[in-house]
Design a protein around this motif. Structure first.
Motif, PDB file in Angstrom:
ATOM      1  N   ARG A 191       0.848  -1.197   0.000  1.00  0.00           N
ATOM      2  CA  ARG A 191       0.000   0.000   0.000  1.00  0.00           C
ATOM      3  C   ARG A 191       0.878   1.240   0.000  1.00  0.00           C
ATOM      4  NH1 ARG A 191      -3.361  -1.631   5.137  1.00  0.00           N
ATOM      5  NH2 ARG A 191      -4.396  -3.502   4.388  1.00  0.00           N
ATOM      6  N   LYS A 219      10.311   3.299  -1.933  1.00  0.00           N
ATOM      7  CA  LYS A 219      11.645   2.928  -1.457  1.00  0.00           C
ATOM      8  C   LYS A 219      12.656   3.846  -2.137  1.00  0.00           C
ATOM      9  CE  LYS A 219      14.918   0.760   0.605  1.00  0.00           C
ATOM     10  NZ  LYS A 219      15.053   0.821   2.069  1.00  0.00           N
ATOM     11  N   ALA A 220      13.360   4.605  -1.327  1.00  0.00           N
ATOM     12  CA  ALA A 220      14.350   5.533  -1.880  1.00  0.00           C
ATOM     13  C   ALA A 220      15.750   5.058  -1.532  1.00  0.00           C
ATOM     14  CB  ALA A 220      14.111   6.925  -1.313  1.00  0.00           C
ATOM     15  N   PHE A 221      16.655   5.109  -2.510  1.00  0.00           N
ATOM     16  CA  PHE A 221      18.085   4.865  -2.272  1.00  0.00           C
ATOM     17  C   PHE A 221      18.757   6.221  -2.393  1.00  0.00           C
ATOM     18  CE2 PHE A 221      17.301   0.497  -4.335  1.00  0.00           C
ATOM     19  CZ  PHE A 221      17.003  -0.068  -3.112  1.00  0.00           C
ATOM     20  N   GLY A 222      18.948   6.847  -1.267  1.00  0.00           N
ATOM     21  CA  GLY A 222      19.471   8.216  -1.300  1.00  0.00           C
ATOM     22  C   GLY A 222      18.411   9.121  -1.916  1.00  0.00           C
ATOM     23  N   CYS A 243       9.884  -9.772   0.575  1.00  0.00           N
ATOM     24  CA  CYS A 243      10.596 -10.841   1.302  1.00  0.00           C
ATOM     25  C   CYS A 243      11.168 -10.354   2.634  1.00  0.00           C
ATOM     26  CB  CYS A 243      11.743 -11.380   0.464  1.00  0.00           C
ATOM     27  SG  CYS A 243      11.178 -12.182  -1.007  1.00  0.00           S
ATOM     28  N   LEU A 289      13.730  -8.302   2.913  1.00  0.00           N
ATOM     29  CA  LEU A 289      15.172  -8.009   2.833  1.00  0.00           C
ATOM     30  C   LEU A 289      15.418  -6.512   2.801  1.00  0.00           C
ATOM     31  CD1 LEU A 289      16.312 -10.710   0.250  1.00  0.00           C
ATOM     32  CD2 LEU A 289      16.776 -10.653   2.694  1.00  0.00           C
ATOM     33  N   LEU A 290      14.467  -5.748   2.309  1.00  0.00           N
ATOM     34  CA  LEU A 290      14.569  -4.293   2.307  1.00  0.00           C
ATOM     35  C   LEU A 290      13.362  -3.737   3.038  1.00  0.00           C
ATOM     36  CD1 LEU A 290      15.648  -3.443  -1.368  1.00  0.00           C
ATOM     37  CD2 LEU A 290      17.088  -3.363   0.667  1.00  0.00           C
ATOM     38  N   ALA A 291      13.586  -2.691   3.814  1.00  0.00           N
ATOM     39  CA  ALA A 291      12.456  -2.055   4.504  1.00  0.00           C
ATOM     40  C   ALA A 291      11.952  -0.891   3.639  1.00  0.00           C
ATOM     41  CB  ALA A 291      12.928  -1.533   5.854  1.00  0.00           C
ATOM     42  N   LEU A 339       2.410  -6.055   3.391  1.00  0.00           N
ATOM     43  CA  LEU A 339       1.857  -7.143   4.199  1.00  0.00           C
ATOM     44  C   LEU A 339       1.947  -8.459   3.423  1.00  0.00           C
ATOM     45  CD1 LEU A 339      -1.405  -5.470   5.585  1.00  0.00           C
ATOM     46  CD2 LEU A 339       0.772  -5.746   6.761  1.00  0.00           C
ATOM     47  N   GLY A 371       8.839  -9.527   6.537  1.00  0.00           N
ATOM     48  CA  GLY A 371      10.032  -9.703   7.368  1.00  0.00           C
ATOM     49  C   GLY A 371       9.716 -10.267   8.738  1.00  0.00           C
ATOM     50  N   THR A 388      15.412 -14.825   4.557  1.00  0.00           N
ATOM     51  CA  THR A 388      14.061 -15.126   4.063  1.00  0.00           C
ATOM     52  C   THR A 388      13.508 -16.419   4.665  1.00  0.00           C
ATOM     53  OG1 THR A 388      14.865 -16.378   2.165  1.00  0.00           O
ATOM     54  CG2 THR A 388      14.541 -14.025   1.842  1.00  0.00           C
ATOM     55  N   ARG A 437      26.533   3.918   5.097  1.00  0.00           N
ATOM     56  CA  ARG A 437      27.358   4.374   3.967  1.00  0.00           C
ATOM     57  C   ARG A 437      28.736   4.805   4.421  1.00  0.00           C
ATOM     58  NH1 ARG A 437      24.167   6.810  -0.539  1.00  0.00           N
ATOM     59  NH2 ARG A 437      22.121   5.910  -0.392  1.00  0.00           N
ATOM     60  N   ARG A 490      18.152  -6.865  10.864  1.00  0.00           N
ATOM     61  CA  ARG A 490      17.324  -6.720   9.656  1.00  0.00           C
ATOM     62  C   ARG A 490      17.344  -5.279   9.146  1.00  0.00           C
ATOM     63  NH1 ARG A 490      14.329 -10.654   7.818  1.00  0.00           N
ATOM     64  NH2 ARG A 490      14.477 -12.569   9.013  1.00  0.00           N
ATOM     65  N   TYR A 536      20.720  -4.673   7.598  1.00  0.00           N
ATOM     66  CA  TYR A 536      20.862  -5.324   6.286  1.00  0.00           C
ATOM     67  C   TYR A 536      20.177  -4.487   5.212  1.00  0.00           C
ATOM     68  CZ  TYR A 536      20.912  -8.788   2.629  1.00  0.00           C
ATOM     69  OH  TYR A 536      21.128  -9.423   1.435  1.00  0.00           O
ATOM     70  N   SER A 537      18.956  -4.060   5.525  1.00  0.00           N
ATOM     71  CA  SER A 537      18.203  -3.252   4.566  1.00  0.00           C
ATOM     72  C   SER A 537      18.967  -1.962   4.239  1.00  0.00           C
ATOM     73  CB  SER A 537      16.829  -2.917   5.155  1.00  0.00           C
ATOM     74  OG  SER A 537      16.177  -1.984   4.354  1.00  0.00           O
ATOM     75  N   ALA A 544      20.563  -0.817   0.698  1.00  0.00           N
ATOM     76  CA  ALA A 544      20.099   0.440   0.109  1.00  0.00           C
ATOM     77  C   ALA A 544      21.268   1.390  -0.124  1.00  0.00           C
ATOM     78  CB  ALA A 544      19.073   1.101   1.021  1.00  0.00           C
ATOM     79  N   SER A 604      23.932   1.752  -3.632  1.00  0.00           N
ATOM     80  CA  SER A 604      23.482   2.284  -4.926  1.00  0.00           C
ATOM     81  C   SER A 604      24.686   2.762  -5.722  1.00  0.00           C
ATOM     82  CB  SER A 604      22.517   3.431  -4.702  1.00  0.00           C
ATOM     83  OG  SER A 604      23.146   4.433  -3.954  1.00  0.00           O
TER      84      SER A 604
END
Lengths: 255, 580
Positions: A5, A9-12, A48, A50-52, A59, A66, B116, B193, B292, B295-296, B300, B303
């Motif tokens: 929902r 997800k932002a990478f920088g 999965c 692995l990333l928040a 969900l 996670g 996982t 980082r 966790r 790791y995330s 991230a 990049s």
């Protein structure tokens, strides 16, 4: 079963996933399509756990991704799967069923069933380090299914598989979906999506561009074109420009 | 609206059992394949460990006998010695376990897989932590056990002392290991980082403190090995006796155990193991809460980072090395760029050669430069040998696997309009170039500090050049002859059969070159010393020395040429036939 929902997800400063909504119901086979760098793998990794997510909620079976409950429900086959090189295929499968707490006799039956299904009897007792890519893929699929997940997430499922193995995997996906498992499959092979998927979602720059059955997509885009043409139309231009330019210059050179 | 399912969660004991079973199978299968497949490597490792252990044992045993001269101070000196030894290990284990835990938890494919599964974060941490502790502390056992055996024998202690040592070891490694792991998890979670900045900063602080303490100890006033000197040096090492340091608990407890003071020894052991247990619990709790998230954040943070091209340097390189064929120059630049961007390569290079430079710069502090010509000659050849040995570990670890790794990308190189042998010549030029710069500078420094004669300096520098070309030729040639195209990890390629053989051949090459030149010099300068001390004539007079030195120089040059060309020819032939 899977519900994203308003997920970002932002990478920088770069947004890999941008306010994405996605839902995969029990018994549904959902094909997740998009060009390279569209945010498919990032989305899958969030499902999965692995990333928040930077914002929004993910969900899995009603539980936050996670969480222990969510992990117990799902199986994940990444595009570059991991196997313990110093275990045999059978030992790896046994590790998986022990980890998921399957009752021993039932676990032994399931292991045998998937060894037969994926035709791995010839090499299953050799160390995984000796396997070819295709053999490893079969073990990984068996390990994903052997603990009877309710949710199956697959990233580029057919890479490295020969036609026979690919057929087995495709049939298994359909069988899993028909038995009530929610299957989320990311792929670049549009023909697979066209052949298998109940629902197709097309994503680009982290945003959901369109989703629905193939018929719904055609209605939405007011076109009877193939999925490939729909995909290209949605993700920017009918034909990649570079191919056209190169082809033209070659033709001119030849002339 | 989705409805929550009710999964039957895997019990904690099931997950623990699965990990235990996994570990057991992995160890058993690895042992079996090692015993069946790599006998040469295993024999080499056992032989080297035995020689290393025995050498250390006799060194320590001699040291303890020497200390017995200071009868009244022996116990104090031993406690200081142990405290410093364990304090150094404490710092090393902190860093090594922290780095291994970080890599294992945040950068491995296995971690991504395990995260996982139903395994909880603290269980995955426990599994990877045990692995990290085993990896980082085997060296501790190899260094510590001969020290303890030598001490135990020299004071005539009972067998219980050795059993206690193993228990102490377990309690001790938990403390720096857990602290390192806590820092690793915190860095990943809070500064995802900035991990390299944190590591570099910690390394620089450590280096600064080491240099400061080292300089203070070196400059202890008084004549060496006199009571005044010993008193002042112990005073300057008193920080190691701080009662809050685990290294102090370890040393005090072990000395007490050796003397049969069981009450004191047990107290120190309980102190150590209680802190070890608490440290581990804190680490597991931290990992349970933050793994966790960390790791995330680490994923991230990976990049796309633009790399500086340093294209001006590339242009300068092309101009300076204009005499090399352009494809070779391009290949060298590619390898240089990989070297620069791989911290494992340049940091190891920098640490080993930096330590050597530090030692060479301190040669005059050790008064080696005012010793007799015989002694200076001996030290200069030893320095040369050590430099070559370190170079051989570098070429075996980083140069030998180059071709194996290149084989995986051969579709790129294979389609370039260059001959295959040029790829090998490019590798050879890269390896010998980088080796020459480092080792020539070091040997020049060593000889200047030892005040060697100009002729000997020139001889040593020529020898080092021969060694650089030879070791590079061996590594590139054997790397092409015995490639491992299946393996992606260069360290595994280096430790395989080909890598081990490469190291063996390199050792034989170094011994041949160094001994052939060192022997006539040794016999001549040894004779000079005999004359100076009135013991009669030496084995070689000046005439004979010049003759034999010329013979040895020509001989070493021939060995050098053969050692360089032969493996390269073998490698080129194999590389041209190779199918990818």
């Amino acid at each position: 079963m899977i519900e994203l929902r308003d997920v970002t997800k932002a990478f920088g400063s770069k947004k890999a996933v941008d306010h994405l909504d996605l839902q995969v119901r029990a018994g549904e086979l959902y094909a997740f399509l998009g060009p390279n760098g569209a945010g498919k793998t990032t989305t899958i990794k969030m499902v999965c756990g692995l990333l928040a997510p930077t914002s929004g909620s993910v969900l899995v079976g009603g539980y936050p991704s996670g969480s222990a409950e969510a992990r117990q429900l799902l199986a994940y086959v990444p595009d570059q799967p991991y196997l313990y090189e110093k275990l045999t295929g059978r030992e790896f499968l046994r590790f998986v069923v022990e980890m998921y707490g399957l009752e021993p006799a039932h676990a032994t039956r399931k292991i045998k069933e998937y060894i037969d299904t994926f035709e791995m009897n010839d090499y299953i007792d050799e160390l995984c380090e000796t396997y070819s890519h295709g053999m490893k893929q079969r073990v990984v699929f068996a390990s994903a299914l052997v603990h009877e997940p309710k949710i199956l997430i697959v990233d580029e499922p057919l890479v490295g598989l020969d036609p026979r193995s690919a057929r087995i995997v495709k049939d298994l996906f359909l069988a899993q979906a028909r038995s009530g498992v929610a299957v989320l499959m990311s792929t670049h092979l549009l023909s697979i999506a066209e052949e298998l998927a109940d629902t197709i979602g097309i994503v680009n720059h982290g945003r959901m561009l369109a989703h629905g059955t193939l018929a719904e997509l055609r209605t939405k885009l007011q076109s009877d074109a193939s999925l490939e043409d729909l995909f290209l139309a949605l993700t920017g231009g009918d034909r990649p420009n570079l191919v056209g330019r190169n082809a033209t210059s070659r033709v001119e050179t030849v002339q | 609206m989705s409805v929550a399912l009710s999964p039957v969660l895997s019990g904690r004991n099931q997950v623990i059992g699965a990990f235990r079973w996994l570990r057991g199978r992995l160890i058993a299968n690895t042992m079996r394949s090692v015993l069946l497949g790599s006998r040469l490597r295993i024999s080499m490792i056992i032989a080297c460990c035995t020689v290393f252990w025995t050498g250390l044992f006799f060194l320590f045993f001699g040291g303890f006998q020497f200390l017995a001269i200071y009868l009244s101070l022996t116990n104090i000196v031993v406690e200081y010695l142990f405290s410093m030894f364990f304090l150094s290990l404490l710092v090393m284990l902190f860093f090594s376990t922290g780095i291994i835990v970080y890599a294992g938890l945040f950068h491995s494919k296995e971690a991504a897989y395990l995260l996982t599964t139903p395994a909880s974060a603290d269980r995955i941490f426990a599994y990877k932590f045990a692995e990290a502790i085993a990896f980082s502390s085997w060296g501790f056992l190899l260094l510590g056990s001969p020290l303890m055996a030598a001490y135990g024998i020299s004071v005539g202690t009972s067998a219980w002392f050795y059993a206690m040592f193993l228990l102490y070891l377990l309690g001790f490694v938990l403390i720096p290991g857990s602290l390192g792991a806590i820092v690793a998890v915190l860095v990943a979670s809070l500064l995802p980082r900035r991990q390299k900045t944190v590591l570099t900063s910690l390394g620089l602080i450590l280096l600064g403190v080491t240099i400061y303490l080292g300089a203070r100890v070196w400059t202890s006033p008084g004549q060496l090995f006199t009571q005044d000197w010993l008193d002042s040096m112990l005073g300057r090492l008193s920080f190691s006796q701080n009662t809050l340091l685990p290294s102090r608990w370890m040393s005090a407890g072990l000395v007490a155990a050796a003397k049969g003071e069981w009450y004191e020894s047990t107290y120190q052991f309980l102190l150590l193991s209680a802190h070890g247990g608490i440290a581990y619990l804190v680490a597991a709790f931290t990992a349970g809460k933050l793994y966790r998230l960390g790791y995330s954040r680490v994923q991230a943070g990976r990049s796309s980072r633009r790399r500086i091209g340093w294209y001006a340097i590339d242009d300068a390189f092309h101009k300076v090395f204009f005499f090399l064929a352009k494809p070779i120059r391009i290949l060298i630049l590619k390898d240089l760029r990989t070297f620069r961007r791989d911290p494992a390569q340049w940091s190891q290079f920098l640490i080993f050669f930096g330590l050597l430079a530090f030692y060479f710069l301190n040669i005059r502090r050790l008064s080696y430069d005012v010793q007799s010509p015989y002694w200076r000659n001996l030290v200069s050849f030893l320095n040369l040998g050590v430099t070559a040995l370190i170079l051989s570990t570098f070429t075996s670890r980083f140069i030998f696997p180059l071709l194996s790794l290149e084989g995986r990308n051969f579709w790129v190189l294979g389609l370039l309009p260059i001959r295959r042998e040029q790829i090998l010549w490019g590798k050879f030029a890269f390896a010998s170039g980088i080796s020459l710069v480092a080792t020539e500078a070091l040997i020049l420094m060593s000889d200047i500090m030892l005040r060697m004669e100009l002729g000997m300096v020139a001889l040593h520098m020529c020898m080092v050049a021969v060694l650089c070309f030879g070791l590079s030729g061996i590594s590139v040639g054997l790397g092409a002859r015995l490639p491992n195209l299946k393996e992606e990890d260069p360290s595994k390629i280096a430790t395989g059969f080909g890598g081990t053989l490469n190291l063996l051949v390199s050792l034989v090459f170094i011994i041949s070159i160094v001994t052939s030149l060192a022997v006539p010099c040794h016999l001549y300068y040894g004779g000079q010393d005999n004359l100076n001390f009135g013991y009669g004539a030496g084995i070689l007079n000046e005439q004979q020395f010049k003759f034999w030195l010329t013979v040895a120089t020509v001989g070493s040059l021939m060995i050098g040429v053969i050692g360089t060309i032969l493996p390269l020819r073998i490698g080129i032939k194999a590389f041209q036939r190779m199918e990818f």
